[in-house]
Design a protein around this motif. Sequence first.
Motif, mmCIF file in Angstrom:
data_model
loop_
_atom_site.group_PDB
_atom_site.id
_atom_site.type_symbol
_atom_site.label_atom_id
_atom_site.label_comp_id
_atom_site.label_asym_id
_atom_site.label_seq_id
_atom_site.Cartn_x
_atom_site.Cartn_y
_atom_site.Cartn_z
ATOM 1 N N ASP A 87 -73.468 -27.116 -13.962
ATOM 2 C CA ASP A 87 -72.321 -26.667 -13.172
ATOM 3 C C ASP A 87 -72.323 -27.227 -11.763
ATOM 4 O OD1 ASP A 87 -71.474 -24.755 -15.264
ATOM 5 O OD2 ASP A 87 -73.317 -23.709 -14.716
ATOM 6 N N LEU A 88 -73.470 -27.701 -11.313
ATOM 7 C CA LEU A 88 -73.593 -28.225 -9.959
ATOM 8 C C LEU A 88 -74.643 -29.330 -9.969
ATOM 9 C CD1 LEU A 88 -72.606 -27.739 -7.005
ATOM 10 C CD2 LEU A 88 -74.599 -26.269 -6.700
ATOM 11 N N VAL A 89 -74.352 -30.428 -9.304
ATOM 12 C CA VAL A 89 -75.263 -31.567 -9.265
ATOM 13 C C VAL A 89 -75.622 -31.870 -7.815
ATOM 14 C CG1 VAL A 89 -75.532 -34.024 -9.748
ATOM 15 C CG2 VAL A 89 -74.386 -32.552 -11.407
ATOM 16 N N ILE A 90 -76.926 -31.875 -7.540
ATOM 17 C CA ILE A 90 -77.439 -32.131 -6.195
ATOM 18 C C ILE A 90 -78.311 -33.380 -6.242
ATOM 19 C CG2 ILE A 90 -79.023 -31.263 -4.419
ATOM 20 C CD1 ILE A 90 -78.049 -28.435 -5.160
ATOM 21 N N SER A 91 -78.059 -34.313 -5.314
ATOM 22 C CA SER A 91 -78.801 -35.575 -5.363
ATOM 23 C C SER A 91 -78.942 -36.178 -3.974
ATOM 24 C CB SER A 91 -78.081 -36.562 -6.284
ATOM 25 O OG SER A 91 -78.718 -37.830 -6.279
ATOM 26 N N SER A 92 -80.033 -36.924 -3.794
ATOM 27 C CA SER A 92 -80.233 -37.667 -2.556
ATOM 28 C C SER A 92 -79.671 -39.086 -2.662
ATOM 29 C CB SER A 92 -81.727 -37.728 -2.205
ATOM 30 O OG SER A 92 -82.472 -38.271 -3.281
ATOM 31 N N ALA A 93 -79.206 -39.467 -3.854
ATOM 32 C CA ALA A 93 -78.615 -40.801 -4.055
ATOM 33 C C ALA A 93 -77.115 -40.726 -3.789
ATOM 34 C CB ALA A 93 -78.905 -41.310 -5.466
ATOM 35 N N MET A 94 -76.739 -40.919 -2.540
ATOM 36 C CA MET A 94 -75.342 -40.800 -2.144
ATOM 37 C C MET A 94 -74.433 -41.750 -2.913
ATOM 38 S SD MET A 94 -75.907 -40.708 1.986
ATOM 39 C CE MET A 94 -74.151 -40.784 2.371
ATOM 40 N N ASP A 95 -74.918 -42.963 -3.162
ATOM 41 C CA ASP A 95 -74.086 -43.950 -3.842
ATOM 42 C C ASP A 95 -73.776 -43.533 -5.276
ATOM 43 O OD1 ASP A 95 -76.786 -44.255 -4.435
ATOM 44 O OD2 ASP A 95 -76.746 -46.442 -4.457
ATOM 45 N N LEU A 96 -74.765 -42.953 -5.960
ATOM 46 C CA LEU A 96 -74.537 -42.517 -7.342
ATOM 47 C C LEU A 96 -73.608 -41.299 -7.399
ATOM 48 C CD1 LEU A 96 -78.091 -42.975 -8.914
ATOM 49 C CD2 LEU A 96 -76.147 -44.560 -8.895
ATOM 50 N N GLN A 97 -73.715 -40.422 -6.416
ATOM 51 C CA GLN A 97 -72.791 -39.288 -6.329
ATOM 52 C C GLN A 97 -71.367 -39.802 -6.091
ATOM 53 O OE1 GLN A 97 -74.334 -36.597 -7.527
ATOM 54 N NE2 GLN A 97 -74.509 -35.250 -5.738
ATOM 55 N N MET A 98 -71.236 -40.769 -5.194
ATOM 56 C CA MET A 98 -69.929 -41.360 -4.920
ATOM 57 C C MET A 98 -69.360 -42.030 -6.167
ATOM 58 S SD MET A 98 -67.437 -42.067 -2.872
ATOM 59 C CE MET A 98 -68.118 -41.518 -1.299
ATOM 60 N N LYS A 99 -70.214 -42.709 -6.924
ATOM 61 C CA LYS A 99 -69.771 -43.381 -8.148
ATOM 62 C C LYS A 99 -69.252 -42.366 -9.165
ATOM 63 C CE LYS A 99 -69.590 -46.888 -11.141
ATOM 64 N NZ LYS A 99 -68.484 -47.866 -11.061
ATOM 65 N N LEU A 100 -69.965 -41.244 -9.320
ATOM 66 C CA LEU A 100 -69.527 -40.199 -10.246
ATOM 67 C C LEU A 100 -68.167 -39.636 -9.847
ATOM 68 C CD1 LEU A 100 -72.862 -38.245 -10.875
ATOM 69 C CD2 LEU A 100 -71.612 -39.618 -12.549
ATOM 70 N N ALA A 101 -68.024 -39.312 -8.565
ATOM 71 C CA ALA A 101 -66.767 -38.741 -8.086
ATOM 72 C C ALA A 101 -65.628 -39.750 -8.181
ATOM 73 C CB ALA A 101 -66.936 -38.253 -6.654
ATOM 74 N N ASN A 102 -65.885 -40.976 -7.781
ATOM 75 C CA ASN A 102 -64.853 -42.009 -7.780
ATOM 76 C C ASN A 102 -64.391 -42.352 -9.194
ATOM 77 O OD1 ASN A 102 -63.386 -43.932 -5.947
ATOM 78 N ND2 ASN A 102 -64.340 -45.429 -7.297
ATOM 79 N N ASP A 103 -65.291 -42.193 -10.166
ATOM 80 C CA ASP A 103 -64.958 -42.506 -11.564
ATOM 81 C C ASP A 103 -64.413 -41.308 -12.337
ATOM 82 O OD1 ASP A 103 -65.795 -45.042 -11.030
ATOM 83 O OD2 ASP A 103 -67.634 -44.957 -12.196
ATOM 84 N N GLY A 104 -64.173 -40.196 -11.650
ATOM 85 C CA GLY A 104 -63.522 -39.061 -12.288
ATOM 86 C C GLY A 104 -64.439 -38.050 -12.942
ATOM 87 N N PHE A 105 -65.730 -38.045 -12.583
ATOM 88 C CA PHE A 105 -66.677 -37.112 -13.198
ATOM 89 C C PHE A 105 -66.927 -35.866 -12.352
ATOM 90 C CE2 PHE A 105 -67.662 -41.206 -15.149
ATOM 91 C CZ PHE A 105 -67.687 -40.864 -16.494
#
Length: 340
Positions: A87-105
Motif C-alpha cells: 500500500d505504500l512504497v518507501i525508497s532512497s532511489a529517487m530516480d526509480l520512484q520517479m520512474k514508477l510515478a511517471n510510468d503510471g504506477f
Amino acid sequence: MYFSSIFLLIFLITFKANSLVIETINEYGAKKKYPDLNILSSTDVEVFEPLIKMFVKNNKQIRVRYVTASTSDIYKEIKNSNKSNFDLVISSAMDLQMKLANDGFAIDIENIKKSPIPEWSMWRKQIVGFSIEPIVTVISKADFNIKIPKTRRDLISILRNNPKKFYKKIITYDINKSGAGFLFASQDERQSESFWRLAEVMGSLKTRVVCCSSKMLDAVNSRESYIAYNIIGSYAEQRARKHKNLIVVYPYDYTLLLLRSAIIPKNSKNYANANIFLKFLLSKPGQRILEQKGMLSIKNKKIFKKGNIKLIRLDTGLLVYLDKLKRERFLSEWNEALFQ
C-alpha cells in the motif's frame, strides 16, 4: 514486536512476490489475521520502527506490516506485479520512484499540496520526500593516520600516494544491483569532473562492491576496509555514535543530498491508511522521531549550511540515466573502471 523466522518462511512461501528478495518482515499494532497497511521499504527497520510504533499507538485500529528489500527489487516488484499487496512504497532511489510515478504506477496522495512541507520535496501529487539524506564518506579512524580527505581530489591524491595501504581496503555500492548506488554514482558524474578518475583509482586498488550501506559500515568498523565511499548519512551518523572508530566525512567539493521518498502504488488496497500514515510521517511529531534516529527532517535548514550541499532535484531529470542505452553505457564504463 516482530515475527519469528518461521513466520518469515511462511510469508515468503505464501506471498508469491515476483522475484522480490525480502530482507526483513515486522508487524506492529492490533492483533489481526491480516494487516491494514502493507509498507515496502528500503529503510532499515531499526531506523523506522520508533515511528511505526508511535503511529500504531495513535491509530489503534491499524495493524502495520513493514517489509524491507533493496531499492532495485522494490522497483521491480511494483513495476512487474499486477497483484502486489503493498500500500505504500518507501525508497532512497529517487530516480526509480520517479520512474514508477511517471510510468503510471502511482496514485495521487491526498491533500499533499496542503501539507506544510517545501515545494521541492514533492512531485505533482504522487511522490513526496519525507527526509533529506546527505551522501557521505566514512573512514576508519584507527587506520587513517594521514590527513582526512576533504574533497574527492584529496581522496584521489591520498589513494595514489598510498597504493599498498589502501589495496583491497576500499568499499562502495555495487551499482549493478543497488538502485540507490546507481543514483549516487550517476549524480557524481553530473557534479564532478574527477568522478571517472576516482573510479579508475578505486578500481586499480581492487575496491570491493556490496549491496548496501550496512555492509559498508560493518566493513569499516571491523577494519576490513578503511574507506567507504557514498554512504547514506543517517546510517553513518547513527553507527558512528555507537562506534568511535567511524569518522563521517561530508566532502567539501560537494555533498549530495537525496530525498528519501514515498509513493502509493496504483494497486494499493488500503490507500486510505497509506494516506493516514503519510500525514503522520510529515507531521511535526513524525519528523521529530526521524531526526531522533539520525534522519533529517525535510524542514531542517541547518544541513544546507554544511559545506557545499547539492540537492538532487525531484523532477523528471532523474530519468536521464534510466534511459536504457545511457544506463547500459554508464554501467559499462563504471564496470571497466572498477573491475580492471
